[in-house]
Design a protein around this motif. Sequence first.
Motif, PDB file in Angstrom:
ATOM      1  N   MET D   1      81.747  62.300  97.445  1.00 56.04           N
ATOM      2  CA  MET D   1      82.316  61.141  96.571  1.00 56.04           C
ATOM      3  C   MET D   1      81.971  59.756  97.286  1.00 56.04           C
ATOM      4  N   ARG D   2      81.752  58.835  96.404  1.00 49.75           N
ATOM      5  CA  ARG D   2      81.497  57.392  97.033  1.00 49.75           C
ATOM      6  C   ARG D   2      82.868  56.659  97.165  1.00 49.75           C
ATOM      7  N   LYS D   3      83.027  56.166  98.543  1.00 49.68           N
ATOM      8  CA  LYS D   3      84.165  55.639  98.915  1.00 49.68           C
ATOM      9  C   LYS D   3      83.991  54.494  99.683  1.00 49.68           C
ATOM     10  N   ALA D  66      94.223  60.966  96.494  1.00 53.99           N
ATOM     11  CA  ALA D  66      93.490  60.777  95.315  1.00 53.99           C
ATOM     12  C   ALA D  66      92.358  61.888  94.858  1.00 53.99           C
ATOM     13  N   ALA D  67      91.550  61.941  96.161  1.00 52.15           N
ATOM     14  CA  ALA D  67      90.157  62.803  95.714  1.00 52.15           C
ATOM     15  C   ALA D  67      90.861  64.352  95.763  1.00 52.15           C
ATOM     16  N   SER D  68      92.009  64.796  96.228  1.00 59.30           N
ATOM     17  CA  SER D  68      92.358  65.883  96.281  1.00 59.30           C
ATOM     18  C   SER D  68      92.866  66.342  94.767  1.00 59.30           C
ATOM     19  N   ARG D  69      93.409  65.302  94.328  1.00 54.70           N
ATOM     20  CA  ARG D  69      94.142  65.462  92.982  1.00 54.70           C
ATOM     21  C   ARG D  69      93.464  65.664  91.804  1.00 54.70           C
ATOM     22  N   TRP D  70      92.310  64.540  91.687  1.00 58.05           N
ATOM     23  CA  TRP D  70      91.354  64.642  90.605  1.00 58.05           C
ATOM     24  C   TRP D  70      89.906  64.671  90.907  1.00 58.05           C
ATOM     25  N   PRO D  71      89.219  65.186  90.130  1.00 56.40           N
ATOM     26  CA  PRO D  71      87.716  65.326  90.183  1.00 56.40           C
ATOM     27  C   PRO D  71      86.883  63.940  90.475  1.00 56.40           C
ATOM     28  N   ALA D  95      88.290  53.851  90.026  1.00 60.29           N
ATOM     29  CA  ALA D  95      88.139  55.159  90.335  1.00 60.29           C
ATOM     30  C   ALA D  95      87.058  55.617  89.259  1.00 60.29           C
ATOM     31  N   ALA D  96      86.165  56.272  89.422  1.00 59.28           N
ATOM     32  CA  ALA D  96      84.983  56.932  88.638  1.00 59.28           C
ATOM     33  C   ALA D  96      85.335  58.388  88.543  1.00 59.28           C
ATOM     34  N   SER D  97      85.027  59.026  87.390  1.00 58.16           N
ATOM     35  CA  SER D  97      85.184  60.273  87.203  1.00 58.16           C
ATOM     36  C   SER D  97      84.438  60.661  85.898  1.00 58.16           C
ATOM     37  N   ALA D  98      83.845  61.997  85.720  1.00 57.07           N
ATOM     38  CA  ALA D  98      83.327  62.333  84.508  1.00 57.07           C
ATOM     39  C   ALA D  98      84.263  62.028  83.418  1.00 57.07           C
ATOM     40  N   GLN D 101      90.586  60.551  81.731  1.00 55.79           N
ATOM     41  CA  GLN D 101      91.965  60.618  82.091  1.00 55.79           C
ATOM     42  C   GLN D 101      92.017  60.709  83.680  1.00 55.79           C
ATOM     43  N   ALA D 102      91.028  61.319  84.431  1.00 52.81           N
ATOM     44  CA  ALA D 102      91.060  61.313  86.007  1.00 52.81           C
ATOM     45  C   ALA D 102      90.885  59.976  86.511  1.00 52.81           C
ATOM     46  N   ALA D 103      90.097  59.173  85.844  1.00 53.68           N
ATOM     47  CA  ALA D 103      89.594  57.901  86.255  1.00 53.68           C
ATOM     48  C   ALA D 103      91.098  56.951  86.306  1.00 53.68           C
ATOM     49  N   LEU D 104      91.554  56.914  85.025  1.00 57.65           N
ATOM     50  CA  LEU D 104      92.867  56.302  84.824  1.00 57.65           C
ATOM     51  C   LEU D 104      94.059  56.714  85.803  1.00 57.65           C
TER      52      LEU D 104
END
Lengths: 84, 84, 148, 148
Positions: D1-3, D66-71, D95-98, D101-104
């Motif tokens: 993950m980019r952080k 956050a990273a442990s809760r969402w992909p 946050a960025a995700s595929a 819902q995860a990003a928001l």
Amino acid sequence: MTKILYFAWLREKLGAAEEDVELPKNLATVADLIAWQTTRGQNFAAAFGEKNQVRCAVDQDFASKTTPIAGAREIAFFPPVTGG
Amino acid sequence: MTKILYFAWLREKLGAAEEDVELPKNLATVADLIAWQTTRGQNFAAAFGEKNQVRCAVDQDFASKTTPIAGAREIAFFPPVTGG
Amino acid sequence: MRKKILIAEADFDPGAELEALNLPGAGGIASFTGTVRNDTGNLAALHLEHYPGMTERALEKIVAEAASRWPLLGCTIIHRVGRLTPGQRIVFTAAASAHRQAALAATGFLIDWLKTCAPFWKREEFKDGASQWVEARESDEEETAKWK
Amino acid sequence: MRKKILIAEADFDPGAELEALNLPGAGGIASFTGTVRNDTGNLAALHLEHYPGMTERALEKIVAEAASRWPLLGCTIIHRVGRLTPGQRIVFTAAASAHRQAALAATGFLIDWLKTCAPFWKREEFKDGASQWVEARESDEEETAKWK
């Protein structure tokens, strides 16, 4: 005359984006109109057949099967939306 | 010697951002340390008195009243956080 | 409330859109940007088609619904149409409010509703020349239903 | 993950930050920007103080949670310190995700937790020269508690 629009794969299957049609007087609802569309030839029968979930808008508002079409100027048919 | 840091209005009230202190050996927890602070003069009594909700971090982790302070190198006191 | 609804082939500038929502009294500005994914590596492009006229009406309704639910100072929806390649932006929703919860909730609401209540359709163009209309996802319907 | 975690006096560019989160596989990028409000019209500036060293640790923990809760594919927190005038940006979470819902959700989580779990303090400087430390809001604690 009523303007009928087709979008996405409906437009492609029917080979038309838009047509002006004189609708039979006995068509009261969207469901009636869909049933009539299936009688208009092979392409129409395939596109409006039961296995296809065709959605409809009457005068640019989403319509249900029971929405009346009397007086409508523009009716559109399309697949479920997939924007965003 | 233990480094003690103060932030926000605690820093202002005490007139110090940082001090190196020889802590009495009998202080076991954050609560003990707070009680001891109140004995260090009027400013300290006012800042660490019961009506103030002073928060604490031990070695840069948020601590509770029962957090042990033995071996701590850096202890910080501050008001509830208000960032974001 | 400041309202911006735009359907265009051209790309947009998310930074400028966020700046435009930094309105007096706005303590929080939230945004969502959707981009073209290419999970399989086989996608050449997405083609976005819409229903001109109805689309604008539908987006106006979605914005009005959001404004009735949260105390918003500004609201933006941008949706691109035409041919878009992987990585390109497709859609942008954003909201400004005095408080963060309203801005974030409205932004999520706008994108959820847009996905089920606005007449857009996606066609996938693959690298081998094949093409296929994207099917609606039931999960999108569920996300919208949760707001009702 | 980019952080990316940044604490700085300087302003930042939300557009550039969103662009940096447009990572391969990211279909959705959400963001929240907090700005200095001036509801009464009497505010000259906010002064942001923090606990150098601990702040970075605290933000790292929030991002890891956050990273442990969402992909997530990417996660950004920027918090400014120093003197900030009304309308200026204070904080940015993204946050960025595929999937959207995860990003928001992650973006909302980051800002909620940041408000209660990171050592920042605000002091209000008024136009008449007076000054006052901002008191913590119970509602912020409640927003964080809802994630626990």
